[in-house]
Design a protein around this motif. Sequence first.
Motif, PDB file in Angstrom:
ATOM      1  N   ASP A  45     -73.948   0.513 -63.125  1.00  0.00           N
ATOM      2  CA  ASP A  45     -72.800   0.980 -63.905  1.00  0.00           C
ATOM      3  C   ASP A  45     -73.159   2.243 -64.689  1.00  0.00           C
ATOM      4  O   ASP A  45     -72.334   3.164 -64.824  1.00  0.00           O
ATOM      5  CB  ASP A  45     -72.290  -0.126 -64.840  1.00  0.00           C
ATOM      6  N   GLU A  46     -74.402   2.286 -65.206  1.00  0.00           N
ATOM      7  CA  GLU A  46     -74.841   3.475 -65.942  1.00  0.00           C
ATOM      8  C   GLU A  46     -74.932   4.683 -64.992  1.00  0.00           C
ATOM      9  O   GLU A  46     -74.490   5.791 -65.332  1.00  0.00           O
ATOM     10  CB  GLU A  46     -76.192   3.212 -66.609  1.00  0.00           C
ATOM     11  N   ARG A  47     -75.492   4.466 -63.823  1.00  0.00           N
ATOM     12  CA  ARG A  47     -75.591   5.549 -62.841  1.00  0.00           C
ATOM     13  C   ARG A  47     -74.203   6.071 -62.479  1.00  0.00           C
ATOM     14  O   ARG A  47     -73.957   7.279 -62.456  1.00  0.00           O
ATOM     15  CB  ARG A  47     -76.268   5.045 -61.564  1.00  0.00           C
TER      16      ARG A  47
ATOM     17  N   ALA B 179     -69.958  10.164 -62.563  1.00  0.00           N
ATOM     18  CA  ALA B 179     -68.552  10.499 -62.824  1.00  0.00           C
ATOM     19  C   ALA B 179     -68.448  11.580 -63.895  1.00  0.00           C
ATOM     20  O   ALA B 179     -67.644  12.516 -63.793  1.00  0.00           O
ATOM     21  CB  ALA B 179     -67.798   9.245 -63.261  1.00  0.00           C
ATOM     22  N   TYR B 180     -69.296  11.482 -64.905  1.00  0.00           N
ATOM     23  CA  TYR B 180     -69.317  12.498 -65.970  1.00  0.00           C
ATOM     24  C   TYR B 180     -69.752  13.840 -65.399  1.00  0.00           C
ATOM     25  O   TYR B 180     -69.141  14.887 -65.664  1.00  0.00           O
ATOM     26  CB  TYR B 180     -70.262  12.032 -67.084  1.00  0.00           C
ATOM     27  N   ALA B 181     -70.818  13.820 -64.609  1.00  0.00           N
ATOM     28  CA  ALA B 181     -71.369  15.066 -64.077  1.00  0.00           C
ATOM     29  C   ALA B 181     -70.360  15.789 -63.193  1.00  0.00           C
ATOM     30  O   ALA B 181     -70.339  17.027 -63.140  1.00  0.00           O
ATOM     31  CB  ALA B 181     -72.652  14.771 -63.297  1.00  0.00           C
TER      32      ALA B 181
ATOM     33  N   LEU C 202     -79.184   6.169 -73.594  1.00  0.00           N
ATOM     34  CA  LEU C 202     -79.356   4.900 -72.896  1.00  0.00           C
ATOM     35  C   LEU C 202     -80.269   3.981 -73.694  1.00  0.00           C
ATOM     36  O   LEU C 202     -81.243   4.440 -74.302  1.00  0.00           O
ATOM     37  CB  LEU C 202     -79.963   5.124 -71.513  1.00  0.00           C
ATOM     38  N   PRO C 203     -80.012   2.695 -73.681  1.00  0.00           N
ATOM     39  CA  PRO C 203     -80.903   1.769 -74.388  1.00  0.00           C
ATOM     40  C   PRO C 203     -82.363   1.899 -73.945  1.00  0.00           C
ATOM     41  O   PRO C 203     -83.270   1.845 -74.774  1.00  0.00           O
ATOM     42  CB  PRO C 203     -80.328   0.395 -74.035  1.00  0.00           C
ATOM     43  N   ALA C 204     -82.585   2.081 -72.637  1.00  0.00           N
ATOM     44  CA  ALA C 204     -83.969   2.146 -72.148  1.00  0.00           C
ATOM     45  C   ALA C 204     -84.727   3.316 -72.752  1.00  0.00           C
ATOM     46  O   ALA C 204     -85.954   3.259 -72.910  1.00  0.00           O
ATOM     47  CB  ALA C 204     -83.977   2.254 -70.619  1.00  0.00           C
TER      48      ALA C 204
ATOM     49  N   GLN D 188     -70.792  -0.586 -75.651  1.00  0.00           N
ATOM     50  CA  GLN D 188     -69.872  -0.940 -74.571  1.00  0.00           C
ATOM     51  C   GLN D 188     -69.319   0.321 -73.933  1.00  0.00           C
ATOM     52  O   GLN D 188     -69.099   0.410 -72.745  1.00  0.00           O
ATOM     53  CB  GLN D 188     -68.711  -1.785 -75.125  1.00  0.00           C
ATOM     54  N   HIS D 189     -69.030   1.297 -74.766  1.00  0.00           N
ATOM     55  CA  HIS D 189     -68.505   2.577 -74.253  1.00  0.00           C
ATOM     56  C   HIS D 189     -69.421   3.656 -74.812  1.00  0.00           C
ATOM     57  O   HIS D 189     -69.093   4.327 -75.773  1.00  0.00           O
ATOM     58  CB  HIS D 189     -67.072   2.787 -74.706  1.00  0.00           C
TER      59      HIS D 189
END
Lengths: 422, 171
Positions: free
Chosen positions: A388-390, A395-397, A416-418, B8-9
């Motif tokens: 989902d992050e990828r 989509a943003y890029a 990102l949390p990581a 979440q967002h």
Amino acid sequence: MGLSSERVRVAHLLRRAGFGARPDELDAYVQLGFDGTVTRLIEYEAQPETTDPAPPEQVGLEIWWLNRMLRTRRPLQEKMTLFWHGHLTSALTKVRNPALMLNQNQLFRASALGRYEDLLRAISRDAAMIHWLDLNTNRKGAPNENYARELLELFTLGIGNYTEDDVREVARAFTGWSATPAGEFVFNRNQHDFGPKTVLGQTGNFDGDDVCALLAAHPATARFLTTKLFRFFAYPDPEPAVIDRLADAYLASGGSIKTVVEQILRSPEFVSERAYRALIKSPVELVVGALRTLGAEQVPPQVTPVMRLLGQQLFNPPNVAGWSGGRSWINPSTLLARFNLGSQLVAQVGTPAVGGQPAETLLQGASAPEAQVERVLDLLVDGTAGEDERAALVAYARQLNGRQRVLGLLRLAMALPAYQLN
Amino acid sequence: MLRIPRFQHWRTGVALAAAGTVLLGGAALARSHTLPMPLAAQTAPSPTAAPAASPAPAHGQRLATVTAISQNPPSFTVRQANGQLVTYLVRPTTVFRAGKDRPASFDQLKVGDRVAVRGRPSQDANARAADGQWVARLVTVRPAGEQPAGSSPGARAAKAHQKGGSRGAIQ
């Protein structure tokens, strides 16, 4: 994914034993392999000394040290200097003399992987420490127990391994130990208690050096210190058997910090799944790590007030126990400030304040959104990200082009949390 | 692997973070400083280097301008905001610093530097040496020509670039 490849293991090692790697650095270390990289880090004296872009008299202690961390070819030496600064604490707010704090910092650097007994003797003579823990008011007949108490509780044995009588006797051993405001150690014979003392069940005409030897060689110190080192480098809750092994190594080596640290870095626990991304980056690690990854050449002065907001001001630990670390670095306001900081640093790379190449050069050779996303993830989080992050990043890029796309991707990936984890 | 709270967002969160940049940056700048007091109005340095017998100096934390430096005995003279000249002896125990976290020394002191000196007798009964002159205990220096933190052209340019970069990158 975890530590599934040599590249990821080496990157993990460089984050823990240093402050992360520049992209070209990581390639070079991967060529050495994990074991070769550990050797290179441990035997840092074979590497050239760090050159300072500006002295502390010009830029202040904090920026000077951050620049050293950024530019060092001896990352483990600087990381250990940071460890000692948070373990054998002194703070500028009370010491009020930057020259003394600088001297102490240099002491930690010179003693980074030495014998702990030698470091204890040296720090007991250090003027910043003497002023910080009131050793200069510790006199025969009127001992000040501040240094003795912290020496036993926080620097060596740990609470529960000594008595109040031990604190009093250790204080007597250090009577007459003082320093001038200019930083020179002074032994005032007239103020020293030369009488017999009983410390940890042993009796003798102990002075401060004798006490340092007793403490450094004590099994409780071995466990206390090796536990702290393991938590600093690996993960927060080591198994007792691991500490047993490290404490034995410490004692067998005569208190060699080099031996202990090398054992930690080469241990199976260090490269286990339990260790991967198990620590939250301190503000120092966040700042320096980001700047190294982005290829910066110097630290912008604006980071120091932000680091204060994040809870870490170098040369000013909050108290004698140092920084709590771990989850204390993260709360709703500091998390927002951490995202802000990453965003600001991305924008500054390539400017005169920070140096290096503009951020776009980091993604050279990748032009399609998907390829750029993979490059950014590889650069910042070892390529680990959820689907989902990828998808969100791609989509943003697709909405942007050129420099705006690159800067935007870097900023988002740093949120990102990581990325907040070490 | 350690788990920390996830947005979440998170894109929205980063956009909010960018909007908060100016606020946080302003608050941070307000806190950053090298000396506790703003610069007092500057007066021309005295042409004479001979220190006169010193009356009681003004409050130790106000900035004064170094007008003369002597090596024998080690001492320096300052002109305070009220025009008064005060000479301070330098002892091996005198601490020099530039701002709060920059080491400094007597050797680096220059005529024209702005200093805040602690050495008033009301702060320390032992500050005055036996010969009646004042002894400096803590000297905080702002070297001549140095601006307060955040006011240099480089700092202003970096701040302007930082603001422009933030607005441009986040859509």
